[in-house]
Scaffold this motif. Structure first.
Motif, PDB file in Angstrom:
ATOM      1  N   ALA A  19      41.794  50.359  70.592  1.00 32.44           N
ATOM      2  CA  ALA A  19      42.224  51.117  71.765  1.00 32.44           C
ATOM      3  C   ALA A  19      43.737  51.299  71.777  1.00 32.44           C
ATOM      4  O   ALA A  19      44.496  50.369  71.482  1.00 32.44           O
ATOM      5  N   GLY A  20      44.151  52.519  72.112  1.00 31.52           N
ATOM      6  CA  GLY A  20      45.568  52.785  72.334  1.00 31.52           C
ATOM      7  C   GLY A  20      46.383  53.062  71.100  1.00 31.52           C
ATOM      8  O   GLY A  20      47.599  53.323  71.198  1.00 31.52           O
ATOM      9  N   VAL A  21      45.749  53.040  69.912  1.00 29.27           N
ATOM     10  CA  VAL A  21      46.494  53.314  68.684  1.00 29.27           C
ATOM     11  C   VAL A  21      45.923  54.573  68.025  1.00 29.27           C
ATOM     12  O   VAL A  21      45.585  55.521  68.704  1.00 29.27           O
ATOM     13  N   ASP A  22      45.798  54.616  66.717  1.00 25.83           N
ATOM     14  CA  ASP A  22      45.240  55.811  66.075  1.00 25.83           C
ATOM     15  C   ASP A  22      44.803  55.468  64.658  1.00 25.83           C
ATOM     16  O   ASP A  22      44.915  54.320  64.209  1.00 25.83           O
ATOM     17  N   ASN A  23      44.302  56.482  63.954  1.00 28.88           N
ATOM     18  CA  ASN A  23      43.720  56.227  62.636  1.00 28.88           C
ATOM     19  C   ASN A  23      44.749  55.845  61.573  1.00 28.88           C
ATOM     20  O   ASN A  23      44.372  55.359  60.503  1.00 28.88           O
ATOM     21  N   ALA A  24      46.034  56.043  61.859  1.00 27.18           N
ATOM     22  CA  ALA A  24      47.064  55.644  60.891  1.00 27.18           C
ATOM     23  C   ALA A  24      47.133  54.132  60.718  1.00 27.18           C
ATOM     24  O   ALA A  24      47.718  53.648  59.742  1.00 27.18           O
ATOM     25  N   MET A  25      46.515  53.375  61.628  1.00 26.42           N
ATOM     26  CA  MET A  25      46.567  51.924  61.509  1.00 26.42           C
ATOM     27  C   MET A  25      45.857  51.417  60.250  1.00 26.42           C
ATOM     28  O   MET A  25      46.110  50.308  59.790  1.00 26.42           O
ATOM     29  N   TRP A  26      44.960  52.243  59.695  1.00 20.32           N
ATOM     30  CA  TRP A  26      44.186  51.806  58.537  1.00 20.32           C
ATOM     31  C   TRP A  26      44.862  52.135  57.201  1.00 20.32           C
ATOM     32  O   TRP A  26      44.210  52.124  56.154  1.00 20.32           O
ATOM     33  N   ASN A  43      40.113  59.719  64.472  1.00 25.12           N
ATOM     34  CA  ASN A  43      40.624  59.227  65.743  1.00 25.12           C
ATOM     35  C   ASN A  43      39.462  59.141  66.726  1.00 25.12           C
ATOM     36  O   ASN A  43      38.621  60.045  66.790  1.00 25.12           O
ATOM     37  N   LEU A  44      39.419  58.070  67.492  1.00 30.89           N
ATOM     38  CA  LEU A  44      38.392  57.930  68.509  1.00 30.89           C
ATOM     39  C   LEU A  44      38.669  58.885  69.675  1.00 30.89           C
ATOM     40  O   LEU A  44      39.814  59.288  69.902  1.00 30.89           O
ATOM     41  N   PRO A  45      37.644  59.244  70.438  1.00 32.36           N
ATOM     42  CA  PRO A  45      37.863  60.048  71.644  1.00 32.36           C
ATOM     43  C   PRO A  45      38.910  59.400  72.554  1.00 32.36           C
ATOM     44  O   PRO A  45      38.960  58.178  72.697  1.00 32.36           O
ATOM     45  N   GLY A  46      39.758  60.268  73.139  1.00 34.52           N
ATOM     46  CA  GLY A  46      40.833  59.781  73.990  1.00 34.52           C
ATOM     47  C   GLY A  46      42.093  59.435  73.227  1.00 34.52           C
ATOM     48  O   GLY A  46      43.081  58.980  73.824  1.00 34.52           O
ATOM     49  N   HIS A  47      42.095  59.649  71.929  1.00 39.28           N
ATOM     50  CA  HIS A  47      43.252  59.362  71.086  1.00 39.28           C
ATOM     51  C   HIS A  47      43.611  60.614  70.283  1.00 39.28           C
ATOM     52  O   HIS A  47      42.719  61.360  69.877  1.00 39.28           O
ATOM     53  N   GLY A  48      44.901  60.789  70.022  1.00 39.99           N
ATOM     54  CA  GLY A  48      45.327  61.978  69.294  1.00 39.99           C
ATOM     55  C   GLY A  48      44.915  63.225  70.036  1.00 39.99           C
ATOM     56  O   GLY A  48      45.065  63.338  71.254  1.00 39.99           O
ATOM     57  N   GLY A  49      44.338  64.169  69.318  1.00 41.54           N
ATOM     58  CA  GLY A  49      43.886  65.410  69.939  1.00 41.54           C
ATOM     59  C   GLY A  49      42.407  65.423  70.279  1.00 41.54           C
ATOM     60  O   GLY A  49      41.857  66.482  70.582  1.00 41.54           O
ATOM     61  N   VAL A  50      41.745  64.263  70.243  1.00 41.58           N
ATOM     62  CA  VAL A  50      40.309  64.198  70.498  1.00 41.58           C
ATOM     63  C   VAL A  50      40.070  63.961  71.990  1.00 41.58           C
ATOM     64  O   VAL A  50      40.568  62.978  72.547  1.00 41.58           O
ATOM     65  N   PRO A  51      39.325  64.830  72.666  1.00 41.61           N
ATOM     66  CA  PRO A  51      39.111  64.665  74.111  1.00 41.61           C
ATOM     67  C   PRO A  51      38.448  63.341  74.456  1.00 41.61           C
ATOM     68  O   PRO A  51      37.627  62.819  73.700  1.00 41.61           O
ATOM     69  N   ALA A  52      38.822  62.813  75.618  1.00 44.23           N
ATOM     70  CA  ALA A  52      38.237  61.560  76.091  1.00 44.23           C
ATOM     71  C   ALA A  52      36.786  61.752  76.510  1.00 44.23           C
ATOM     72  O   ALA A  52      36.353  62.861  76.822  1.00 44.23           O
ATOM     73  N   VAL A  53      36.033  60.660  76.495  1.00 47.54           N
ATOM     74  CA  VAL A  53      34.645  60.652  76.970  1.00 47.54           C
ATOM     75  C   VAL A  53      34.497  59.528  77.988  1.00 47.54           C
ATOM     76  O   VAL A  53      35.452  58.811  78.283  1.00 47.54           O
ATOM     77  N   GLY A  54      33.284  59.354  78.520  1.00 49.59           N
ATOM     78  CA  GLY A  54      33.104  58.464  79.650  1.00 49.59           C
ATOM     79  C   GLY A  54      32.662  57.053  79.354  1.00 49.59           C
ATOM     80  O   GLY A  54      32.648  56.207  80.254  1.00 49.59           O
ATOM     81  N   CYS A  55      32.275  56.750  78.112  1.00 53.85           N
ATOM     82  CA  CYS A  55      31.791  55.406  77.806  1.00 53.85           C
ATOM     83  C   CYS A  55      31.788  55.201  76.293  1.00 53.85           C
ATOM     84  O   CYS A  55      31.925  56.152  75.510  1.00 53.85           O
ATOM     85  N   VAL A  56      31.617  53.942  75.889  1.00 52.91           N
ATOM     86  CA  VAL A  56      31.581  53.615  74.460  1.00 52.91           C
ATOM     87  C   VAL A  56      30.411  54.307  73.777  1.00 52.91           C
ATOM     88  O   VAL A  56      30.525  54.772  72.633  1.00 52.91           O
TER      89      VAL A  56
END
Length: 251
Positions: A19-26, A43-56
């Motif tokens: 959470a709170g970071v991005d795919n560059a961490m890998w 990138n997970l939803p809610g990160h970078g340019g990917v829209p957020a969603v409501g749950c895992v």
């Protein structure tokens, strides 16, 4: 920064960040595995340019749809922290696709107590107002980093998120509960924890014990950002996991 890294040839391995970071961490795992594997890092939803969603669960659906879109239908799956929760959900719902599962610094639920969840939600509320760039000024160990490499990454990555995004993704992690999935996992699995992040050791050990045949790996010198604190140890543990074989489950 791209929202989907896709590089290399061979068996696919998918990495999901926290959470709170991005795919560059890998980056250390990308460098290590892309010569022998197809490395996919969204990138997970809610990160970078990917829209957020409501749950895992919706995060898992989003990631799975993107993997399908690039024709990745059989893959090893590795997730750190929130990414581990998403990986657990994917491995449960599309078990016929996931060849191996690596969970790093991840737990299936933050708390089983409804009261504790309400307390955590109240504690998270001020984060709507606190820019992550302010958090980046905290001492590195307060952010989960034990090494200069992990600290430098966090201090660069956190300011890329705004306060609302950071609050949303952390809140989603606190309400997820994947414990019911653990006993049904049939692919080779490994649970890895940083030796210095004692706060999750018992929950991670309990998770490993609940997964049939799961490896439990303690990573020397690592904290929560274990893949950057101890990249060689993480890469070696992943190589050992990938070397395991079991019969593929039926679709």
């Amino acid at each position: 920064m791209t929202d989907l890294i896709d590089e290399g040839r061979g068996p696919a391995i998918v990495f999901l960040h926290g959470a709170g970071v991005d795919n560059a961490m890998w980056a250390p795992q990308h460098t290590h595995f892309h010569r022998s594997h197809r490395v996919v890092i969204p990138n997970l939803p809610g990160h970078g340019g990917v829209p957020a969603v409501g749950c895992v669960e919706q995060m898992a659906e989003d990631v799975h749809a993107r993997l399908q879109g690039i024709r990745v239908d059989r893959y090893a799956l590795v997730g750190l922290s929130l990414g581990g929760m998403v990986a657990l959900e994917i491995a449960t719902r599309w078990s016929n696709e996931v060849s191996h599962l690596g969970l790093i610094e991840a737990v299936p639920t933050v708390t089983s107590s409804a009261v504790a969840r309400r307390v955590i939600a109240a504690c998270l509320w001020p984060m709507k107002l606190i820019p992550p760039r302010w958090m980046a000024r905290l001492p590195a160990r307060h952010l989960g980093a034990e090494t200069p490499a992990a600290a430098a990454y966090l201090k660069a990555a956190l300011p890329r998120l705004n306060a609302a995004q950071a609050h949303t993704v952390l809140r989603l992690a606190t309400v997820y509960d994947g414990r019911r999935h653990l006993a049904g996992l049939t692919m080779p699995c490994a649970v890895m924890v940083g030796a210095r992040n004692l706060r999750i050791h018992k929950r991670a050990a309990d998770m490993a014990a609940a997964i049939p045949g799961c490896r439990h790996v303690v990573l020397p010198g690592a904290g929560h950002i274990a893949n950057l604190d101890a990249p060689d140890a993480v890469n070696a543990a992943l190589e050992a996991l990938l070397a395991e074989t079991r019969s593929a489950p039926s679709p």
